[in-house]
Enzyme design. Sequence first.
Site, PDB file in Angstrom:
ATOM      1  N   GLY A  17      94.070  25.194  48.879  1.00 46.43           N
ATOM      2  CA  GLY A  17      93.527  24.062  48.134  1.00 46.43           C
ATOM      3  C   GLY A  17      92.398  24.405  47.189  1.00 46.43           C
ATOM      4  O   GLY A  17      92.413  25.424  46.495  1.00 46.43           O
ATOM      5  N   ASP A  37      87.298  31.324  56.114  1.00 50.42           N
ATOM      6  CA  ASP A  37      88.168  30.250  56.590  1.00 50.42           C
ATOM      7  C   ASP A  37      88.347  30.403  58.093  1.00 50.42           C
ATOM      8  O   ASP A  37      88.200  31.507  58.636  1.00 50.42           O
ATOM      9  CB  ASP A  37      89.532  30.315  55.880  1.00 50.42           C
ATOM     10  N   TYR A 151      84.452   9.470  56.481  1.00 53.83           N
ATOM     11  CA  TYR A 151      84.483  10.401  55.352  1.00 53.83           C
ATOM     12  C   TYR A 151      83.436  10.001  54.311  1.00 53.83           C
ATOM     13  O   TYR A 151      82.675  10.847  53.817  1.00 53.83           O
ATOM     14  CB  TYR A 151      85.880  10.403  54.738  1.00 53.83           C
ATOM     15  N   LYS A 155      80.256  12.329  53.191  1.00 53.61           N
ATOM     16  CA  LYS A 155      80.175  12.843  51.823  1.00 53.61           C
ATOM     17  C   LYS A 155      78.948  12.291  51.092  1.00 53.61           C
ATOM     18  O   LYS A 155      78.380  12.978  50.234  1.00 53.61           O
ATOM     19  CB  LYS A 155      81.460  12.530  51.065  1.00 53.61           C
ATOM     20  N   VAL A 184      92.709  15.005  44.632  1.00 57.03           N
ATOM     21  CA  VAL A 184      93.174  16.305  44.148  1.00 57.03           C
ATOM     22  C   VAL A 184      94.492  16.633  44.836  1.00 57.03           C
ATOM     23  O   VAL A 184      94.630  16.476  46.050  1.00 57.03           O
ATOM     24  CB  VAL A 184      92.137  17.410  44.440  1.00 57.03           C
ATOM     25  N   THR A 186      96.306  18.840  46.450  1.00 55.49           N
ATOM     26  CA  THR A 186      96.302  20.075  47.230  1.00 55.49           C
ATOM     27  C   THR A 186      97.536  20.112  48.134  1.00 55.49           C
ATOM     28  O   THR A 186      98.204  19.090  48.335  1.00 55.49           O
ATOM     29  CB  THR A 186      95.049  20.150  48.103  1.00 55.49           C
ATOM     30  N   ARG A 192     100.610  15.155  53.312  1.00 54.53           N
ATOM     31  CA  ARG A 192     100.359  13.807  53.834  1.00 54.53           C
ATOM     32  C   ARG A 192     101.193  12.777  53.062  1.00 54.53           C
ATOM     33  O   ARG A 192     101.714  11.825  53.639  1.00 54.53           O
ATOM     34  CB  ARG A 192      98.872  13.467  53.724  1.00 54.53           C
TER      35      ARG A 192
END
Length: 251
Positions: A17, A37, A151, A155, A184, A186, A192
């Site tokens: 991503g 990662d 979220y 953020k 975006v 990704t 999803r």
Amino acid sequence: MFSLAGKVALVTGAGSGIGQAIALAFSRAGAQVWVVDRDAAAGEATVASIRAAGGASDFAALDVASETHALALAGRLPPLDLLVNNAGIGHVGNLLATHASDLDRLHAVNVRGPFNLCKAFVPAMLERGRGSVINLASIGGIVAVRDRLAYTVTKHAVVGLTRALALDHSHTGVRFNAICPGRVETPFVRARIAEYPDPEKAYRDMASTQLTGRMARPEEIAAAAVYLASDEAAMVTGSCHLVDGGWSAGK
């Protein structure tokens, strides 16, 4: 313009991503890139792509939620010029559908993660009098996003963290900025969308929040990161760089 030659960078969540796109873009601009990662296979694949293109890169596994692990990593790596806190997770749900454990889980990665990496790597930047830190926030750090309570909360915290760091460490030569992407496209988002009964409609609905009528590509977020990391952005600190396709302008 926007050369990163001679700079050492670290990008978290760089196995796929946005993080992967930033790692690749930094390498093309001349930086030596540490790919970080939790997924070793994904991270090593990013490293392989960078090396195949002639760039310099290495992989380090890390759970950003662990301050101990972040400090240990900083002890093994050379001093950084560039730190990109990209690793993050999401959650769908309003207040009634969000448990305290959900908020805690997102906070550990989305907020404590950048905090932990900054605690580990920024002191050396301050000692050297130079560096650029880029935190990946979100449009959800500027405006509320429906059914994304946890979220949105985390953020917004990333935006606050970025501004506080910039204010506290002004006049040091170290800059702190946030990138706030809209939606975006990704691999994770595409996966999803594929789970919806009508994936094409789901894509249109998500893209419609942005005035451009489409989602951003990871490379478009990476372009903003290269600018913020470069010396040309020397006057940019404490900013929230929107790459949201006009979402924040209104519907």
